[in-house]
Motif scaffolding. Sequence first.
Motif, PDB file in Angstrom:
ATOM      1  N   ASN A  14       9.299  -3.179  -0.632  1.00 54.22           N
ATOM      2  CA  ASN A  14       9.631  -2.758   0.721  1.00 54.22           C
ATOM      3  C   ASN A  14       9.530  -4.081   1.527  1.00 54.22           C
ATOM      4  O   ASN A  14       9.058  -5.458   0.812  1.00 54.22           O
ATOM      5  CB  ASN A  14       8.771  -2.019   1.232  1.00 54.22           C
ATOM      6  N   ASP A  15       9.512  -4.047   3.001  1.00 56.28           N
ATOM      7  CA  ASP A  15       9.494  -5.357   3.670  1.00 56.28           C
ATOM      8  C   ASP A  15       8.291  -6.125   3.437  1.00 56.28           C
ATOM      9  O   ASP A  15       8.188  -7.429   3.422  1.00 56.28           O
ATOM     10  CB  ASP A  15       9.696  -5.161   5.181  1.00 56.28           C
ATOM     11  N   PHE A  18      17.414  -7.119  -1.228  1.00 50.37           N
ATOM     12  CA  PHE A  18      16.278  -7.694  -0.215  1.00 50.37           C
ATOM     13  C   PHE A  18      16.899  -9.104   0.264  1.00 50.37           C
ATOM     14  O   PHE A  18      17.868  -9.722  -0.463  1.00 50.37           O
ATOM     15  CB  PHE A  18      14.966  -8.070  -0.837  1.00 50.37           C
ATOM     16  N   THR A  19      16.458  -9.736   1.412  1.00 52.20           N
ATOM     17  CA  THR A  19      16.947 -10.919   1.935  1.00 52.20           C
ATOM     18  C   THR A  19      16.029 -12.092   1.995  1.00 52.20           C
ATOM     19  O   THR A  19      14.891 -11.892   1.866  1.00 52.20           O
ATOM     20  CB  THR A  19      17.353 -10.789   3.321  1.00 52.20           C
ATOM     21  N   CYS A  20      16.671 -13.160   1.630  1.00 50.68           N
ATOM     22  CA  CYS A  20      15.903 -14.545   1.744  1.00 50.68           C
ATOM     23  C   CYS A  20      16.736 -15.285   2.705  1.00 50.68           C
ATOM     24  O   CYS A  20      17.866 -15.344   3.120  1.00 50.68           O
ATOM     25  CB  CYS A  20      15.948 -15.170   0.229  1.00 50.68           C
ATOM     26  N   VAL A  21      15.858 -16.448   3.286  1.00 51.21           N
ATOM     27  CA  VAL A  21      16.357 -17.167   4.472  1.00 51.21           C
ATOM     28  C   VAL A  21      16.128 -18.468   4.187  1.00 51.21           C
ATOM     29  O   VAL A  21      15.182 -19.038   3.155  1.00 51.21           O
ATOM     30  CB  VAL A  21      15.771 -17.013   5.772  1.00 51.21           C
ATOM     31  N   GLY A  58      11.415 -14.944   1.061  1.00 48.44           N
ATOM     32  CA  GLY A  58      11.841 -13.802   1.313  1.00 48.44           C
ATOM     33  C   GLY A  58      11.439 -13.514   2.835  1.00 48.44           C
ATOM     34  O   GLY A  58      10.870 -13.949   3.215  1.00 48.44           O
ATOM     35  N   CYS A  59      12.442 -12.314   3.092  1.00 49.58           N
ATOM     36  CA  CYS A  59      12.229 -11.921   4.367  1.00 49.58           C
ATOM     37  C   CYS A  59      12.220 -10.438   4.630  1.00 49.58           C
ATOM     38  O   CYS A  59      11.259  -9.897   5.402  1.00 49.58           O
ATOM     39  CB  CYS A  59      13.847 -12.485   5.193  1.00 49.58           C
ATOM     40  N   LEU A 102       0.599  -1.210   0.146  1.00 49.46           N
ATOM     41  CA  LEU A 102      -0.042  -0.042  -0.056  1.00 49.46           C
ATOM     42  C   LEU A 102       0.930   1.141  -0.021  1.00 49.46           C
ATOM     43  O   LEU A 102       0.529   2.307  -0.337  1.00 49.46           O
ATOM     44  CB  LEU A 102      -0.863   0.082   1.275  1.00 49.46           C
ATOM     45  N   GLU A 103       2.077   1.113   0.175  1.00 51.19           N
ATOM     46  CA  GLU A 103       2.998   2.463   0.351  1.00 51.19           C
ATOM     47  C   GLU A 103       3.672   2.685  -1.002  1.00 51.19           C
ATOM     48  O   GLU A 103       4.626   3.697  -1.044  1.00 51.19           O
ATOM     49  CB  GLU A 103       4.177   1.945   1.362  1.00 51.19           C
ATOM     50  N   ARG A 104       3.366   1.990  -1.993  1.00 53.81           N
ATOM     51  CA  ARG A 104       3.938   2.567  -3.162  1.00 53.81           C
ATOM     52  C   ARG A 104       3.456   3.737  -3.720  1.00 53.81           C
ATOM     53  O   ARG A 104       2.313   4.119  -3.625  1.00 53.81           O
ATOM     54  CB  ARG A 104       3.544   1.550  -4.408  1.00 53.81           C
TER      55      ARG A 104
END
Length: 343
Positions: A186-187, A226-229, A211-212, A111-113
């Motif tokens: 984003n997150d 961005f990070t993945c775990v 994705g994290c 929603l922040e785009r």
Amino acid sequence: MGNTGGKKRENQLAEKGLTHRQDETTQLEGKKNEGGFIPGHHEAEICYGGEADLHKHYTGCKKNPGHVNFIPVNDFKLDHLPSHYRDVIMLELIKALSAVTVLIKVKYTSLERPKSVPCFSGQYPFYNTRGSDVLRTGTGRVNRVVKYTESDNKGTCPCGKCQHSDTPSKVWGVVYVVTATHVVFNDSEARQTRCVVGFDDNKSPGVSLDGCGVRYADIEGDWCVFTCVSCDLELVDELDKMRRHFNGLCKEVWDKYTRFDNVDKLTVIVSHPHGCPKQVSVGQWTHKHARGGLYKFTYTTCTCPGSSGAFVFMLGYDTWCWSRPHSGSNSDGNYSGEPGLLW
């Protein structure tokens, strides 16, 4: 948002006529930005019908019908390179780049785009799908891998498997992936993202990473990390080995071929067009566009929807510590985002 809400939102979008194909040419702004850059159209693939749409989009592609200038990664040979670069080390570099290239699947739009940014014509990509679970795909590159053990006191693995396990792993890895910001914003989007490693052909579906979160993001430069775990330690170790191999080859190629950077203007991209298996495309860069000392490039190297975020290798301009993602296309051709300085 649950599945019911997502489907309702999906239908509303379709009713508003937002299901037009993302690879069709759109109206570009009449003014050029600083450096002569013309804002253009993103090249993430959007699938209102889910993953079932991907093959349909590939076969019905209007930008590159037949995809004749894309080479499946397993078929790529020295003959596909310009004569100056038909060297085993160049072939090995491209194979190594392929090994660290991942398919990105995003199942949520934040929603922040923002409504608009200077680097894109019209509305910012996916502004009209905010809050929905419409699938989009892009491409990224593994840039860094960190493995945690119990002695690091980082807790247990936050991957989906471990979150639903009574015995979550205390040894796990974080994989940093570089892509375009318009692919993973984003997150909240990163947490609804999966990266597929090793999707080289239809017989090799690859392995998924959860994705994290987003570590860095530059909206106007259109690059993010961005990070993945994962608790799959064999996969984590293999990814670290592959990215180290790629970094080493980048330095060797830089040392050997930098003098040719403005001869053939070699530009190579490995991507997942339309969310399908990896393809290699080879071309030339044609223009540089400056903004605050950084450059976007325009090039002839073929791309399609789904190529957004792919690492753009331009001989003499990028090394392992810089990453310039593919961003979109405009009236001048295909173009990159700005480079992000990595570590």
